[in-house]
Write a protein that holds these residues in place. Structure first.
Motif, PDB file in Angstrom:
ATOM      1  N   ASP A  56       0.848  -1.197   0.000  1.00 44.08           N
ATOM      2  CA  ASP A  56       0.000   0.000   0.000  1.00 44.08           C
ATOM      3  C   ASP A  56       0.879   1.240   0.000  1.00 44.08           C
ATOM      4  N   VAL A  57       0.437   2.241  -0.725  1.00 46.01           N
ATOM      5  CA  VAL A  57       1.290   3.386  -0.953  1.00 46.01           C
ATOM      6  C   VAL A  57       1.025   4.538   0.019  1.00 46.01           C
ATOM      7  N   GLY A  58      -0.055   4.464   0.746  1.00 43.12           N
ATOM      8  CA  GLY A  58      -0.402   5.609   1.592  1.00 43.12           C
ATOM      9  C   GLY A  58      -0.862   6.765   0.730  1.00 43.12           C
ATOM     10  N   ASN A  59      -0.357   7.965   1.045  1.00 50.51           N
ATOM     11  CA  ASN A  59      -0.839   9.139   0.316  1.00 50.51           C
ATOM     12  C   ASN A  59       0.041   9.557  -0.851  1.00 50.51           C
ATOM     13  N   TYR A  60       1.075   8.807  -1.135  1.00 49.44           N
ATOM     14  CA  TYR A  60       2.005   9.223  -2.193  1.00 49.44           C
ATOM     15  C   TYR A  60       1.327   9.159  -3.557  1.00 49.44           C
ATOM     16  N   ASP A  61       1.293  10.279  -4.253  1.00 50.80           N
ATOM     17  CA  ASP A  61       0.600  10.265  -5.544  1.00 50.80           C
ATOM     18  C   ASP A  61       1.427  10.936  -6.642  1.00 50.80           C
ATOM     19  N   GLN A  62       2.748  10.885  -6.490  1.00 56.54           N
ATOM     20  CA  GLN A  62       3.629  11.492  -7.485  1.00 56.54           C
ATOM     21  C   GLN A  62       4.419  10.409  -8.233  1.00 56.54           C
ATOM     22  N   ILE A  63       5.282  10.861  -9.134  1.00 49.82           N
ATOM     23  CA  ILE A  63       6.024   9.904  -9.954  1.00 49.82           C
ATOM     24  C   ILE A  63       7.044   9.118  -9.122  1.00 49.82           C
ATOM     25  N   ILE A  64       7.096   7.825  -9.366  1.00 49.21           N
ATOM     26  CA  ILE A  64       8.173   6.972  -8.858  1.00 49.21           C
ATOM     27  C   ILE A  64       8.956   6.543 -10.083  1.00 49.21           C
ATOM     28  N   LEU A  65      10.264   6.842 -10.086  1.00 51.95           N
ATOM     29  CA  LEU A  65      11.040   6.643 -11.317  1.00 51.95           C
ATOM     30  C   LEU A  65      12.288   5.820 -11.041  1.00 51.95           C
ATOM     31  N   LEU A  66      12.531   4.848 -11.895  1.00 51.07           N
ATOM     32  CA  LEU A  66      13.823   4.167 -11.889  1.00 51.07           C
ATOM     33  C   LEU A  66      14.477   4.468 -13.235  1.00 51.07           C
ATOM     34  N   LYS A  67      15.628   5.122 -13.132  1.00 49.68           N
ATOM     35  CA  LYS A  67      16.279   5.689 -14.298  1.00 49.68           C
ATOM     36  C   LYS A  67      17.514   4.871 -14.669  1.00 49.68           C
ATOM     37  N   ASP A  68      17.907   4.915 -15.917  1.00 47.74           N
ATOM     38  CA  ASP A  68      19.191   4.335 -16.343  1.00 47.74           C
ATOM     39  C   ASP A  68      19.338   2.855 -15.983  1.00 47.74           C
ATOM     40  N   ILE A  69      18.297   2.096 -16.234  1.00 48.60           N
ATOM     41  CA  ILE A  69      18.376   0.643 -16.019  1.00 48.60           C
ATOM     42  C   ILE A  69      19.119   0.046 -17.213  1.00 48.60           C
ATOM     43  N   GLU A  70      20.265  -0.583 -16.939  1.00 49.79           N
ATOM     44  CA  GLU A  70      21.031  -1.187 -18.032  1.00 49.79           C
ATOM     45  C   GLU A  70      20.197  -2.252 -18.737  1.00 49.79           C
ATOM     46  N   LEU A  71      20.307  -2.262 -20.020  1.00 54.13           N
ATOM     47  CA  LEU A  71      19.449  -3.153 -20.800  1.00 54.13           C
ATOM     48  C   LEU A  71      20.266  -3.905 -21.839  1.00 54.13           C
ATOM     49  N   TYR A  72      20.156  -5.205 -21.823  1.00 52.73           N
ATOM     50  CA  TYR A  72      20.797  -6.047 -22.835  1.00 52.73           C
ATOM     51  C   TYR A  72      19.737  -6.956 -23.428  1.00 52.73           C
ATOM     52  N   SER A  73      19.506  -6.797 -24.719  1.00 56.47           N
ATOM     53  CA  SER A  73      18.522  -7.660 -25.353  1.00 56.47           C
ATOM     54  C   SER A  73      19.057  -8.113 -26.710  1.00 56.47           C
ATOM     55  N   MET A  74      18.259  -8.886 -27.414  1.00 58.01           N
ATOM     56  CA  MET A  74      18.673  -9.340 -28.745  1.00 58.01           C
ATOM     57  C   MET A  74      17.530  -9.125 -29.726  1.00 58.01           C
ATOM     58  N   CYS A  75      17.864  -8.527 -30.861  1.00 56.21           N
ATOM     59  CA  CYS A  75      16.821  -8.264 -31.841  1.00 56.21           C
ATOM     60  C   CYS A  75      16.386  -9.572 -32.483  1.00 56.21           C
ATOM     61  N   GLU A  76      15.085  -9.661 -32.698  1.00 53.08           N
ATOM     62  CA  GLU A  76      14.561 -10.912 -33.240  1.00 53.08           C
ATOM     63  C   GLU A  76      14.832 -11.035 -34.735  1.00 53.08           C
ATOM     64  N   HIS A  77      15.220  -9.952 -35.376  1.00 49.46           N
ATOM     65  CA  HIS A  77      15.473 -10.028 -36.821  1.00 49.46           C
ATOM     66  C   HIS A  77      16.828 -10.634 -37.136  1.00 49.46           C
ATOM     67  N   HIS A  78      17.820 -10.328 -36.303  1.00 49.47           N
ATOM     68  CA  HIS A  78      19.191 -10.786 -36.603  1.00 49.47           C
ATOM     69  C   HIS A  78      19.798 -11.614 -35.480  1.00 49.47           C
ATOM     70  N   MET A  79      19.095 -11.697 -34.365  1.00 49.47           N
ATOM     71  CA  MET A  79      19.642 -12.340 -33.160  1.00 49.47           C
ATOM     72  C   MET A  79      20.993 -11.747 -32.803  1.00 49.47           C
ATOM     73  N   LEU A  80      21.088 -10.425 -32.936  1.00 52.77           N
ATOM     74  CA  LEU A  80      22.272  -9.690 -32.497  1.00 52.77           C
ATOM     75  C   LEU A  80      21.844  -8.773 -31.350  1.00 52.77           C
ATOM     76  N   PRO A  81      22.797  -8.399 -30.503  1.00 52.62           N
ATOM     77  CA  PRO A  81      22.419  -7.630 -29.316  1.00 52.62           C
ATOM     78  C   PRO A  81      21.945  -6.213 -29.634  1.00 52.62           C
ATOM     79  N   PHE A  82      21.035  -5.746 -28.828  1.00 47.66           N
ATOM     80  CA  PHE A  82      20.868  -4.297 -28.701  1.00 47.66           C
ATOM     81  C   PHE A  82      20.991  -3.948 -27.233  1.00 47.66           C
ATOM     82  N   ILE A  83      21.660  -2.818 -27.003  1.00 53.91           N
ATOM     83  CA  ILE A  83      22.158  -2.479 -25.674  1.00 53.91           C
ATOM     84  C   ILE A  83      21.782  -1.043 -25.367  1.00 53.91           C
ATOM     85  N   GLY A  84      21.306  -0.818 -24.166  1.00 52.38           N
ATOM     86  CA  GLY A  84      20.964   0.565 -23.862  1.00 52.38           C
ATOM     87  C   GLY A  84      20.512   0.745 -22.437  1.00 52.38           C
TER      88      GLY A  84
END
Ligand code: ZN
Length: 187
Positions: A56-84
């Protein structure tokens, strides 16, 4: 994944590019590649809804943000990485989740064959379904090795995708303000 046939397939690929799968440096490669591929696609076996232990959040009604989450994935077209990086924010309704869970949700969807657009949307959809927030937003900036190493060979282009739901999409003054605040925070 059937390990025998996965390794056989890698041997076949090595032969196809003109390599000798029997030479010393490559002997263990089929096993290693299969293992790496299994790791990089393990998101298929994980259910992000299982992470949705909410508080339960109580009275908090503003943005909760998680920034700059490292991301490693692979494109389904080439099965090569995309990173960001992914930036995920939401305005809670009644419920919140532990902030580290957001990073894990990003990983679960990233460790599948993806297109960046769908990945972005799956992240917001998951939080939308699990938390019933007032709004949820995700922006992903990534570079795709299929573009950098091959094809047009563009070294510095970054792809940005965004997925907005709830108040972040609204044209009302509140919606516009929420969107502006989120975009300002992730700059
Ligand atoms: Zn690609």
């Amino acid at each position: 994944m059937n390990k025998i046939s996965a390794e056989d397939s890698v041997i076949r690929l090595l032969e196809m590019i003109g390599e000798d799968p029997q030479r010393e440096g490559l002997l263990e490669t089929p096993k290693r590649f299969s293992k790496a591929l299994q790791f990089l696609t393990k998101g298929y076996k994980q259910d992000p809804q299982e992470l949705m232990k909410t508080f339960d959040v109580g009275n908090y009604d503003q943005i909760i943000l998680l920034k700059d989450i490292e991301l490693y994935s692979m494109c389904e077209h080439h099965m090569l990485p995309f990173i960001g990086r992914a930036h995920v924010g939401y305005i809670p309704g009644k419920k919140v989740i532990g902030i580290s869970k957001i990073a894990r949700i990003v990983d679960i969807f990233a460790r599948r064959l993806q297109i960046q657009e769908r990945l972005t949307d799956q992240i917001t959809q998951c939080l939308w379904n699990g938390l019933a927030p007032v709004g949820v937003a995700c922006v992903i900036e990534a570079h795709h090795l299929c573009m950098r190493m091959r094809g047009v060979s563009k070294q510095n282009s970054t792809m940005t995708t965004s997925s907005l739901k709830g108040i972040f999409l609204e044209d009302s003054s509140k919606g516009i303000a929420a969107r502006r605040e989120f975009m300002g925070l992730i700059k």
